[in-house]
Design an enzyme around this catalytic site. Structure first.
Site, mmCIF file in Angstrom:
data_model
loop_
_atom_site.group_PDB
_atom_site.id
_atom_site.type_symbol
_atom_site.label_atom_id
_atom_site.label_comp_id
_atom_site.label_asym_id
_atom_site.label_seq_id
_atom_site.Cartn_x
_atom_site.Cartn_y
_atom_site.Cartn_z
ATOM 1 N N ASP A 179 1.224 -1.860 -3.064
ATOM 2 C CA ASP A 179 0.201 -1.546 -2.066
ATOM 3 C C ASP A 179 -1.191 -1.900 -2.582
ATOM 4 O O ASP A 179 -1.395 -2.126 -3.781
ATOM 5 C CB ASP A 179 0.254 -0.064 -1.678
ATOM 6 C CG ASP A 179 0.008 0.868 -2.864
ATOM 7 O OD1 ASP A 179 0.543 0.579 -3.958
ATOM 8 O OD2 ASP A 179 -0.708 1.865 -2.701
ATOM 9 N N GLU A 219 0.814 3.761 -4.650
ATOM 10 C CA GLU A 219 0.113 4.090 -5.896
ATOM 11 C C GLU A 219 -1.346 4.425 -5.624
ATOM 12 O O GLU A 219 -1.936 5.288 -6.289
ATOM 13 C CB GLU A 219 0.205 2.914 -6.876
ATOM 14 C CG GLU A 219 -0.348 3.201 -8.267
ATOM 15 C CD GLU A 219 -1.830 2.882 -8.426
ATOM 16 O OE1 GLU A 219 -2.392 3.239 -9.471
ATOM 17 O OE2 GLU A 219 -2.431 2.280 -7.498
#
Length: 378
Positions: free
Chosen positions: A78, A140
């Site tokens: 991400d 994350e």
């Protein structure tokens, strides 16, 4: 079958948006980029599993080789959101200019998977003795959801792990954690002409802030780690808001703060210290203080300084390991095996407009990863 080139994989990663955010209007999930990674690594001969951690949020685990142990190469799939008005380039298009790759995720850190892909292609896997794993996680940038889920449900135990966050190819063996909370004081509003009509939340917050600054001094006095440039935990009072008018008694005041604990400071212990610091204020003003986590806490992390894995990676990189103050998924993966953070690009580019990765990192990163694969898998 002709495999895609390094550049084609890199372009595919950057062009596939995978923004994660606590703001639902930005949060996209990572299903599409995980789908691409799964396809590419299958074509390389990996066995691949995609795990849906939450709706639209996926981890990918790819494995090449049999047996126990081996090397895990990990990273998050991400990215953070972006401010389009501050970018000179399309964030979702890989742009080559001035010997740099520009794009969202070039350094932090989707691009790392293109380096893994290219390094795998350069290895003679007929000599493999231990498995190589690739882990791509979700979220994350928000909750560490993917790393937490993987650690709690790990289907294997590697010997070692490298997380490819941007470290300028300097091995990182430790970093501080991060705890961020809001302290909300609820008073009682009223007209300022008669203070007895209300309870001023700002005045109570003054007592809270004094207690927090005493806690900050205690952390500095009691905890010290010479391996860090800032050798003590830090506590920052970062944001405060209270009241709505000069002629009203403030009915609510909220303070946001963060703590960056050193490795070895337990999250439970830190929570107890906070509660202890506010004990007298809470006793004086019962029921008026509330502590609200702003995100799940992240502990500090440190790979044992004299562990052979550190020496082995330092030898591969020809540079000494260091510690940093920012956070990664390492505290979670370290629960499984000795873990280092090592990747191309500079952390200075992370979360910035016109994020880029210098071409100077391309060949050295592929070489470092190839040598690590040979050392720990062949």
């Amino acid at each position: 079958m002709q495999l895609p080139s390094f550049l084609e994989v890199y372009e595919g990663l950057i062009s596939t948006s995978s923004i994660s955010s606590t703001d639902p209007s930005w949060d996209q999930g990572n299903a599409k980029v995980i789908e691409k990674l799964a396809s590419w690594f299958k074509d390389l001969g990996f066995s691949v599993e995609v795990i849906e951690v939450e709706p639209g949020k996926h981890n990918m685990i790819a494995r090449m080789g049999e047996g126990e142990g081996g090397l895990l190469l990990a990273g998050h799939s991400d990215t953070v959101p972006f401010d389009e008005g501050r970018w000179s380039f399309d964030p979702h298009k890989l742009t080559e200019k001035d010997n740099r790759f520009y794009g969202l995720g070039t350094a932090d850190m989707k691009g790392f998977f293109a380096f893994i892909y290219e390094a795998v292609k350069k290895i003679d896997w007929s000599k493999q003795t231990k498995p190589l794993y690739v882990l791509a996680t979700c979220d994350e940038e928000t909750t560490m959801l993917g790393a937490r889920h993987f650690t709690e449900n790990a289907p294997f135990k590697p010997d070692y792990c490298i997380i490819g966050e941007p470290t300028s190819l300097v091995p990182i063996r430790g970093h501080k954690g991060h705890v961020a909370n809001a302290i909300r004081v609820t008073g009682k509003s009223g007209h300022s002409s008669d203070p007895a009509l209300g309870v001023n939340a700002i005045e109570i917050m003054h007592e809270v802030m004094f207690a927090m600054m005493q806690l900050r001094d205690k952390l500095v006095k009691e905890y010290h780690h010479p391996g860090f440039a800032i050798p003590s935990p830090t506590l920052n009072l970062g944001h405060i808001h209270g009241g709505d008018s000069a002629n009203r008694i403030c009915g609510c005041c909220e303070l946001h703060y963060d703590v960056r604990p050193l490795p070895g400071i337990s999250l439970d212990g830190l929570e107890n210290m906070l509660r202890g610091a506010l004990k007298e204020v809470e006793a004086k003003w019962p029921g008026r203080l509330e502590i609200i986590p702003l995100h799940d806490p992240i502990p500090g992390y440190e790979c044992q300084h004299d562990h052979p894995f550190i020496g082995g990676v330092e030898e591969i990189c020809q540079t000494s390991s260091e510690t940093v103050n920012y956070c990664t998924e390492a505290p979670f993966l370290q629960q499984l095996c000795p873990t280092l953070v090592l990747g191309p690009g500079s952390i200075d580019q992370a979360h910035q407009p016109d994020e880029f990765l210098s071409f100077d990192f391309i060949d050295p990163t592929i070489d470092v990863l190839s040598r690590a694969m040979v050392k720990y898998c062949c």
